[in-house]
Every structure is written in C-alpha cells, then in structure tokens.
Design an enzyme around this catalytic site. Sequence first.
Site, PDB file in Angstrom:
ATOM      1  N   LYS A 173       0.891  -1.178   0.000  1.00 22.31           N
ATOM      2  CA  LYS A 173       0.000   0.000   0.000  1.00 22.31           C
ATOM      3  C   LYS A 173       0.918   1.213   0.000  1.00 22.31           C
ATOM      4  O   LYS A 173       1.349   1.686   1.035  1.00 22.31           O
ATOM      5  CB  LYS A 173      -0.876  -0.037   1.259  1.00 22.31           C
ATOM      6  CG  LYS A 173      -2.215   0.670   1.166  1.00 22.31           C
ATOM      7  CD  LYS A 173      -2.162   2.136   0.807  1.00 22.31           C
ATOM      8  CE  LYS A 173      -1.680   3.049   1.909  1.00 22.31           C
ATOM      9  NZ  LYS A 173      -1.378   4.419   1.418  1.00 22.31           N
ATOM     10  N   GLU A 176      -0.350   7.514  -1.336  1.00 21.55           N
ATOM     11  CA  GLU A 176      -1.295   7.989  -2.362  1.00 21.55           C
ATOM     12  C   GLU A 176      -0.791   9.277  -3.024  1.00 21.55           C
ATOM     13  O   GLU A 176      -1.374   9.745  -3.996  1.00 21.55           O
ATOM     14  CB  GLU A 176      -2.696   8.166  -1.774  1.00 21.55           C
ATOM     15  CG  GLU A 176      -2.833   9.185  -0.643  1.00 21.55           C
ATOM     16  CD  GLU A 176      -2.492   8.642   0.751  1.00 21.55           C
ATOM     17  OE1 GLU A 176      -1.506   7.894   0.886  1.00 21.55           O
ATOM     18  OE2 GLU A 176      -3.206   8.999   1.706  1.00 21.55           O
ATOM     19  N   ARG A 177       0.302   9.868  -2.487  1.00 19.21           N
ATOM     20  CA  ARG A 177       0.831  11.103  -3.091  1.00 19.21           C
ATOM     21  C   ARG A 177       1.623  10.814  -4.361  1.00 19.21           C
ATOM     22  O   ARG A 177       1.639  11.610  -5.275  1.00 19.21           O
ATOM     23  CB  ARG A 177       1.773  11.813  -2.124  1.00 19.21           C
ATOM     24  CG  ARG A 177       1.251  11.928  -0.737  1.00 19.21           C
ATOM     25  CD  ARG A 177       1.134  13.374  -0.307  1.00 19.21           C
ATOM     26  NE  ARG A 177       0.607  13.444   1.037  1.00 19.21           N
ATOM     27  CZ  ARG A 177      -0.681  13.288   1.360  1.00 19.21           C
ATOM     28  NH1 ARG A 177      -1.589  13.098   0.431  1.00 19.21           N
ATOM     29  NH2 ARG A 177      -1.071  13.334   2.614  1.00 19.21           N
ATOM     30  N   CYS A 281      13.972  11.173   6.028  1.00 21.25           N
ATOM     31  CA  CYS A 281      13.960  10.838   7.463  1.00 21.25           C
ATOM     32  C   CYS A 281      15.372  10.862   8.025  1.00 21.25           C
ATOM     33  O   CYS A 281      15.551  10.866   9.235  1.00 21.25           O
ATOM     34  CB  CYS A 281      13.325   9.485   7.695  1.00 21.25           C
ATOM     35  SG  CYS A 281      14.320   8.152   7.058  1.00 21.25           S
ATOM     36  N   GLU A 384       9.140  17.525  14.005  1.00 20.27           N
ATOM     37  CA  GLU A 384       9.770  17.249  12.709  1.00 20.27           C
ATOM     38  C   GLU A 384       9.184  18.232  11.700  1.00 20.27           C
ATOM     39  O   GLU A 384       7.962  18.286  11.530  1.00 20.27           O
ATOM     40  CB  GLU A 384       9.448  15.813  12.285  1.00 20.27           C
ATOM     41  CG  GLU A 384      10.102  15.430  10.973  1.00 20.27           C
ATOM     42  CD  GLU A 384       9.755  14.010  10.527  1.00 20.27           C
ATOM     43  OE1 GLU A 384       8.584  13.615  10.622  1.00 20.27           O
ATOM     44  OE2 GLU A 384      10.681  13.319  10.076  1.00 20.27           O
TER      45      GLU A 384
HETATM   46  P1  NAD Z   1       2.470   9.416   6.625  1.00 17.24           P
HETATM   47  O1  NAD Z   1       2.558   8.832   7.992  1.00 17.24           O
HETATM   48  O2  NAD Z   1       1.533  10.531   6.386  1.00 17.24           O
HETATM   49  O3  NAD Z   1       2.030   8.262   5.576  1.00 17.24           O
HETATM   50  C1  NAD Z   1       2.675   7.012   5.521  1.00 17.24           C
HETATM   51  C2  NAD Z   1       1.686   5.950   5.060  1.00 17.24           C
HETATM   52  O4  NAD Z   1       0.621   5.865   6.014  1.00 17.24           O
HETATM   53  C3  NAD Z   1       1.049   6.262   3.715  1.00 17.24           C
HETATM   54  O5  NAD Z   1       0.968   5.077   2.965  1.00 17.24           O
HETATM   55  C4  NAD Z   1      -0.323   6.797   4.091  1.00 17.24           C
HETATM   56  O6  NAD Z   1      -1.306   6.515   3.117  1.00 17.24           O
HETATM   57  C5  NAD Z   1      -0.631   6.073   5.392  1.00 17.24           C
HETATM   58  N1  NAD Z   1      -1.481   6.881   6.291  1.00 17.24           N
HETATM   59  C6  NAD Z   1      -1.502   8.241   6.409  1.00 17.24           C
HETATM   60  N2  NAD Z   1      -2.391   8.627   7.341  1.00 17.24           N
HETATM   61  C7  NAD Z   1      -2.939   7.501   7.828  1.00 17.24           C
HETATM   62  C8  NAD Z   1      -3.929   7.240   8.827  1.00 17.24           C
HETATM   63  N3  NAD Z   1      -4.526   8.231   9.490  1.00 17.24           N
HETATM   64  N4  NAD Z   1      -4.250   5.961   9.093  1.00 17.24           N
HETATM   65  C9  NAD Z   1      -3.671   4.958   8.425  1.00 17.24           C
HETATM   66  N5  NAD Z   1      -2.724   5.141   7.464  1.00 17.24           N
HETATM   67  C10 NAD Z   1      -2.364   6.385   7.167  1.00 17.24           C
HETATM   68  O7  NAD Z   1       3.956   9.772   6.190  1.00 17.24           O
HETATM   69  P2  NAD Z   1       4.440  10.532   4.877  1.00 17.24           P
HETATM   70  O8  NAD Z   1       4.078  11.966   4.995  1.00 17.24           O
HETATM   71  O9  NAD Z   1       4.035   9.792   3.665  1.00 17.24           O
HETATM   72  O10 NAD Z   1       6.021  10.361   5.003  1.00 17.24           O
HETATM   73  C11 NAD Z   1       6.847  11.230   5.728  1.00 17.24           C
HETATM   74  C12 NAD Z   1       7.139  10.685   7.105  1.00 17.24           C
HETATM   75  O11 NAD Z   1       7.748   9.412   7.007  1.00 17.24           O
HETATM   76  C13 NAD Z   1       8.118  11.551   7.885  1.00 17.24           C
HETATM   77  O12 NAD Z   1       7.697  11.611   9.216  1.00 17.24           O
HETATM   78  C14 NAD Z   1       9.427  10.791   7.772  1.00 17.24           C
HETATM   79  O13 NAD Z   1      10.355  11.042   8.803  1.00 17.24           O
HETATM   80  C15 NAD Z   1       8.943   9.392   7.800  1.00 17.24           C
HETATM   81  N6  NAD Z   1       9.918   8.467   7.233  1.00 17.24           N
HETATM   82  C16 NAD Z   1      10.559   7.628   8.083  1.00 17.24           C
HETATM   83  C17 NAD Z   1      11.507   6.748   7.589  1.00 17.24           C
HETATM   84  C18 NAD Z   1      12.227   5.803   8.516  1.00 17.24           C
HETATM   85  O14 NAD Z   1      12.803   4.845   8.032  1.00 17.24           O
HETATM   86  N7  NAD Z   1      12.206   6.032   9.804  1.00 17.24           N
HETATM   87  C19 NAD Z   1      11.789   6.729   6.224  1.00 17.24           C
HETATM   88  C20 NAD Z   1      11.089   7.598   5.383  1.00 17.24           C
HETATM   89  C21 NAD Z   1      10.149   8.468   5.899  1.00 17.24           C
END
Ligand code: NAD
Length: 499
Positions: A173, A176-177, A281, A384
């Site tokens: 999954k 979606e962006r 990240c 963050e």
């Molecule tokens: P996000 O948490 O908004 O989304 C991640 C995933 O979760 C997506 O597939 C999204 O569709 C889903 N999602 C979003 N809201 C949800 C909800 N309410 N309920 C269930 N699922 C939901 O993150 P993002 O904006 O796509 O990515 C950026 C974030 O990811 C930053 O915080 C970054 O630090 C983190 N990140 C961490 C790592 C790591 O390895 N630690 C690596 C890359 C990015």
Amino acid sequence: MEQLGHFINGQHVAGTSGRSADVFNPATGEVQAQVALASTAELDAAVAAAATAQPAWAATNPQKRARVMMAFVSLINRDMDKLAEALSREHGKTFVDAKGDVQRGLEVIEYCIGAPQLLKGEFTDSAGPGIDMYSMKQALGVVAGITPFNFPAMIPLWKMGPALSCGNAMILKPSERDPSVPLMLAELLKEAGLPDGILQVVNGDKEAVDAILDNETVQAVGFVGSTPIAHYIYSRGCANGKRVQCFGGAKNHMIIMPDADLDQAADALVGAGFGAAGERCMAISVAVPVGEETADRLIEKLVPRVEALKVGPYTAGADVDYGPVVTAAAKESILKLVETGVAQGAELVVDGRDFSLQGYEDGFFVGPHLFDRVTPDMDIYRKEIFGPVLSTVRAQTYEEAIGLAMDHEYGNGTAIFTRDGDTARDFANRINIGMVGINVPIPVPLAYHTFGGWKKSGFGDLNQHGPDAFKFYTRTKTVTSRWPSGIKEGGEFSIPVME
Ligand code: NAD
C-alpha cells in the site's frame, strides 16, 4: 486525466470504491493524475487472491525465487531513467536524487539474490540417541508493506525484495501522493517472472490501511511513515496478533566539535539539511556547534552556502540543488512552523519565506531557511519540520551537545564532526540513536547492514533490510526427529533432559 488504479493478479485494474485522490506535479501545482483509493472489500479480495497464490511461490526453491530478483535487477537498470522521471514528476525531487532513490532500493534487491544462503536452516546431528534436530525458516504467508511518499521507489523495494524472496506474497500500500513508481515496479516484477498474485499493489488511504490491520490473513505489517501513524499501526496491528515493524519520524542532530574542519561540516550540513527539500527521514535538521566560537564561525560559513542554494523543478537538470515539497499542505505546515520559530525567539539568519520561482508560482517551492539560537523548548526544535529548514542549537560543551540528541524523543540518525577519535568513539558508544555518522552526515546503512531508528523513530524489534529483514519475513520451525529401528518404550511423563 490519467487514472491510476491497482495492480492485482498481474494486471492493472481500476478501482471500484468510487473514491480517489489527486496526484500533483509539485513543481507546477497541477493535478496530473487521480489515484483510486481502495475499499475494505477491494483490499480483502486482493489478500484472498494473494493467499491462494502464495503456497506455490513458497514451494518454489529459493534459488528460483532469487533468479526472479536477478532479472528484476536487470529490468530496473534498463528502466532506470523512466522510473526516475516518473518519480521526480510526482515527488518533486531532482532527477539525480530520484535515481539515487531507485538505486538505494535496487541495492536491497541485489542483496536478496543471496536469499538461498540467508534462508539456510540449522541442523544438529545426533542431538540425542538417534535424534536429529533442525530448524527451518518458513515464509509467513501474506504480508503487507505500507510506505511513505518521500522514497517512493526505495522503501517499497526494501519491503518487497526481502518479503518476496522469503516466499511470502505481499500487499503493498504505497503513498497515495506518488503511486506511479510502485505500480511500475510491480509490472517489472511480473516481467521478471514473479507469478501473478504474489505482489498486489493496492492504492489507498486510511480505509485500506485499516483493512490491512484487521484482515486475519495478513500475518505481518512493515510500515514507514510519520510517528503518530507508526504508533497507531504498531498498536492496532499487534493487538490483532500480527508481527509489526514501524519506522517513524526523525529529528537528526549533527554535532560539530571545535576541532572539526568547519568547511567540511558546513558543506555536509547544506547537503544533509536541504537535499530533497529536507524531506528525508535521515536529513540533518539540527546543527549543534560546540562552543560560541565554533557556532559563530559555522554560521558565517553556512549563511552564504544556504543563500546560494538553487531551488527549481527537476526539469531544470543538474543545476538544481532541491525541488518543491510534495503538496501545498506540506508547504503550508513548514511555513507555519517557521513562523512559530520566529515568534518564539529563534534568529532567522536566512529567511526563505518570500521565495517564489518565476514561471512556477503555483508550484510547492519553499526557500531555504537557517535558524540560529534555537532552544529545546521551541516548536521548531521539538517537531519534525520535514522541509528545507535547518536549526542551530548552540551547546557550550560536548556533554550538553550529546545530551540534547539523547533527550530528544526521536532517535533515527545522528552525526558528529570531529578530528578526535576518542570523542567520536565515545559518541558512537553512548548515543541512544539507531544510525550514527562519524564525519558522515547521512549515515544510511548499506543493503547488507540494517536500517532502523530508536525511541519514537522505530516500533518493533527488527530493522529493515539486511539480515533482520530475512528474520522479519520468516518464522522459525524447529523439528526434532527420531528414526529408531522401532519405537518400543512406553510413554514418558517427565521432561526429557540431557544427562
Ligand atoms: P504518513 O505517515 O503521512 O504516511 C505514511 C503511510 O501511512 C502512507 O501510505 C499513508 O497513506 C498512510 N497513512 C496516512 N495517514 C494515515 C492514517 N490516518 N491511518 C492509516 N494510514 C495512514 O507519512 P508521509 O508523509 O508519507 O512520510 C513522511 C514521514 O515518514 C516523515 O515523518 C518521515 O520522517 C517518515 N519516514 C521515516 C523513515 C524511517 O525509516 N524512519 C523513512 C522515510 C520516511
């Protein structure tokens, strides 16, 4: 308008939920596609089909599965430019950086070619009289990967490579962006020989994620994204009896000791702080110079470098240092945090608030920002930002500097710049953070090591890729076997022990 659906049972299929989301070109601000958002019923159907296909894949010998990965590597290399272009167009990062995104994922697929070696079990000959004991690593069944927008090639590849090589079927999954690249990768895997139904790409939002968490067939969930969602998925997935690993947000500190080469440190900081518009990240978002003199000299070196950063669309080529952020909402939240920084008394020494790019006024570009004299109580320090904003927190001593990084709730990555081996060694040993750089600003481990943060940057007990991934995506079964000429004794009622 391009319609992006799902990739199910080896084919692109349209969504049937009636719900969709806009996919933007962040450089122009235009909607370039719409992506289907799966319903629970669509997700459940994808899982059921994966469960039907999985046993035959698990029964395929590991070397044949590895050959699919080998072919996949060649196909990704063949299509590298095409993948990177689609990635830049949806994410906004520069073309060179997009290629890096694909490449760092590809390296995990290369590692997965070694699956036959990594999946070998253990055997003890004559563990007892006529008794042998052996352990096997078996696939879990159907597993899921839920991935973020900021590495739309790398992180899906980190998930699918190990999961599939171990004999699992996967529901991916993606964010979606920027969903195009994961769909393209699924096509390439089919071309590489992956049987239909083994990788199901299901696009969606919270509804699809919740359906994954509640589906009893899904055995394990690997998530990467922001900390609140990571914590939510970890809690709900574990409560439903699944194996779950969730990697969250970050606030990575780089400590600059008085003996460091400050030109080198300043170059490292601009690359690590502003590359990919800070949407990494492992980006450095906090610089911690030790001593007032180090801080003054560092700021002096940083200001011209930050002011000289070139911001533009990926189509402008190699001349651009970083591109737009992913959405208008992301831009708004970054600029709002910058305002709180100013309001709470930090010194904004490079102010990117009025940045605008001629011809791209509707794009989601954010100018570079550099803050000095940030203190730990400020929002820009605690939260963050995930944008092109570097904060400087001045520390008087090494102990104060290491204490800052240790007390922060996030623990993804960190770095120290110094010429002193003793300080560097002490830092690496004591720091409570998962990935540490010594004169290396972004210490992302290579594919054959593992990647994972501590504290609120990681939930679960195994890391991503490397040997940990092969542990996460398998379970161990241990067999005790006896082939006597005849089992003649009667029942034994006490626990057998070695005498
Ligand atoms: P996000 O948490 O908004 O989304 C991640 C995933 O979760 C997506 O597939 C999204 O569709 C889903 N999602 C979003 N809201 C949800 C909800 N309410 N309920 C269930 N699922 C939901 O993150 P993002 O904006 O796509 O990515 C950026 C974030 O990811 C930053 O915080 C970054 O630090 C983190 N990140 C961490 C790592 C790591 O390895 N630690 C690596 C890359 C990015």
